[in-house]
Design a protein around this motif. Structure first.
Motif, short mmCIF file in Angstrom:
data_model
loop_
_atom_site.label_atom_id
_atom_site.label_comp_id
_atom_site.label_asym_id
_atom_site.label_seq_id
_atom_site.Cartn_x
_atom_site.Cartn_y
_atom_site.Cartn_z
N THR A 345 30.96 62.38 32.36
CA THR A 345 32.17 63.14 32.05
C THR A 345 33.25 62.83 33.08
O THR A 345 32.97 62.38 34.19
CB THR A 345 31.90 64.67 32.03
OG1 THR A 345 31.39 65.07 33.31
CG2 THR A 345 30.93 65.04 30.95
N LEU A 346 34.48 63.11 32.69
CA LEU A 346 35.64 62.83 33.53
C LEU A 346 36.74 63.82 33.20
O LEU A 346 37.01 64.09 32.03
CB LEU A 346 36.13 61.40 33.25
CG LEU A 346 37.54 61.01 33.69
CD1 LEU A 346 37.66 61.01 35.21
CD2 LEU A 346 37.90 59.64 33.14
N VAL A 347 37.39 64.37 34.24
CA VAL A 347 38.57 65.19 34.04
C VAL A 347 39.66 64.73 35.00
O VAL A 347 39.38 64.38 36.15
CB VAL A 347 38.27 66.70 34.23
CG1 VAL A 347 37.95 67.06 35.68
CG2 VAL A 347 39.41 67.56 33.69
N MET A 348 40.91 64.68 34.51
CA MET A 348 42.03 64.16 35.30
C MET A 348 43.22 65.11 35.17
O MET A 348 43.62 65.49 34.06
CB MET A 348 42.43 62.77 34.80
CG MET A 348 41.27 61.80 34.69
SD MET A 348 41.71 60.15 34.09
CE MET A 348 42.16 59.36 35.65
N PHE A 349 43.77 65.51 36.32
CA PHE A 349 44.95 66.37 36.38
C PHE A 349 46.05 65.66 37.18
O PHE A 349 45.74 64.98 38.17
CB PHE A 349 44.64 67.68 37.10
CG PHE A 349 43.60 68.55 36.44
CD1 PHE A 349 43.94 69.35 35.36
CD2 PHE A 349 42.30 68.58 36.91
CE1 PHE A 349 42.98 70.17 34.77
CE2 PHE A 349 41.34 69.39 36.33
CZ PHE A 349 41.68 70.19 35.25
#
Length: 372
Positions: A345-349
């Motif tokens: 998984t990956l999250v980018m802000f």
């Protein structure tokens, strides 16, 4: 069977709906101008969430081609490069760093493994001010900047190997070691022996901010305690533009030390890199070396440190994972691997992150099958 079950969960409307509610709530409460979140296996992306603006001023939505400063995610690439050199017999993990960098101010007892596992004892000042504008990048000299810092911080705060203490400076030295052993710059070695071997294009993952319109603008909330804290470490007039609503944008910037935080990448490029770890056989390192990379280290008393060689470890829903966060001025990114389920998984802000938030705990839970 586990992998197919995970794929079904990732396609489940219920899982998507619950995850989307968490992510939308983050945007609605003003947690970031944009967010991108992905669930993937070794072959494909199973789920994508993308909302918000990569640039508020230009009204440019976040997109698959949008790039971000990845900050400390870079450490996983640095460790991979060191282990590749070790496989080739050019580096010994338990050898003193001085064997490869005779002029380093680090004590003789500090080994390569100590640096990889953050157990060297080297202290680390808060690195928020270790940045320079993109306009100054070509003339910036990292060695000149860090030489006095290393000289003043080289004495370990505790006996090397005794316990865990995170250190950006340790990974800076690993970058110097890679350059010394390979005869290339750190950036060139990673480009040729990691990124190009994985067929990842420079615009997808590299050490350079791409052309105008591709890179997300990084933001910091105007009215926050962290905004006051930021003022203690850097000149806002130099590094930031005029406020836009609740946000103040950063001008394009680089960290001063590429090996601990210099990567810039798009979701596509970062996912392609992460998928390499989920494949049974890596194009970069052998299976035995990969197992070594993901083996949790212990302190001098035999207590697990929560850190492998560059990767943190933990569990969610009883499922073991390996993770790293990358945060700093204007950007926050988390990556995670669940090898037992063949999932990542990956999250980018595009907003400032100053600590490991473990944000993925809040959304990954909906996509995991329960451990037996």
């Amino acid at each position: 069977m586990i992998a197919s079950t995970v794929a079904l969960l990732a396609c489940s409307p219920g899982a998507r709906q619950k995850a989307e509610q968490v992510l939308l709530n983050e945007l609605e409460r003003g947690g970031s101008p944009s967010v991108q979140y992905f669930v993937f296996n070794r072959r494909e992306v199973l789920y994508t969430f993308r909302q918000g603006m990569a640039s508020i001023e230009a009204q440019q939505p976040a997109a698959s081609r949008t790039s971000y400063n990845l900050y400390s995610i870079t450490k996983t690439v640095t460790a991979l490069a060191v282990l590749r050199l070790a496989e080739q017999g050019r580096v010994r993990l338990d050898a003193p760093v001085k064997e490869y960098l005779p002029s380093t101010p680090l004590p003789a007892e500090v080994t390569v493994r100590h640096l990889l596992s953050h157990t060297s004892g080297i202290s680390d000042p808060i690195p928020l001010s270790w940045i320079h504008l993109a306009s100054a990048h070509k003339r910036f000299r990292a060695d000149d900047f860090f030489q006095p810092i290393l000289l003043s911080r080289s004495e370990p705060k505790f006996r090397s190997g005794e316990k865990f203490r995170y250190s950006n400076l340790g990974y800076l030295v690993l970058g110097q070691l890679i350059g010394s052993v390979s005869g290339m710059t750190y950036e060139e070695y990673v480009k040729r022996h990691v990124l190009e071997r994985l067929a990842i294009a420079p615009e997808a993952l590299s050490f350079w901010i791409q052309g105008s319109g591709r890179h997300a603008t990084g933001y910091h909330r105007r009215w926050s305690f962290s905004s006051l804290l930021l003022s203690l470490f850097l000149d806002k007039e130099q590094y930031m533009g005029k406020a836009v609503g609740a946000w103040r944008p950063f001008r394009p910037l680089y960290v001063n030390g590429a090996a601990y935080g210099g990567l810039v990448g798009t979701p596509e490029g970062l996912i392609r890199y992460l998928q390499e770890y989920l494949r049974p056989e890596s194009q970069i390192i052998t299976t035995a070396t990969k197992e070594q990379l993901f083996t949790e280290t212990e302190d001098a008393s035999g207590k697990p440190t929560g850190m492998c060689l560059s990767w943190f470890t933990g569990t969610l829903n009883g499922v073991r994972y390996y993770t790293h966060a990358g945060g700093g001025g204007g950007y926050y990114v988390e990556v995670r691997l669940y090898p037992e389920q063949g999932l990542g998984t990956l999250v980018m802000f595009n907003r400032t992150g100053m600590r490991d938030e473990r944000f993925l705990d809040r959304v990954d839970t909906f996509f995991l099958s329960k451990a037996n």
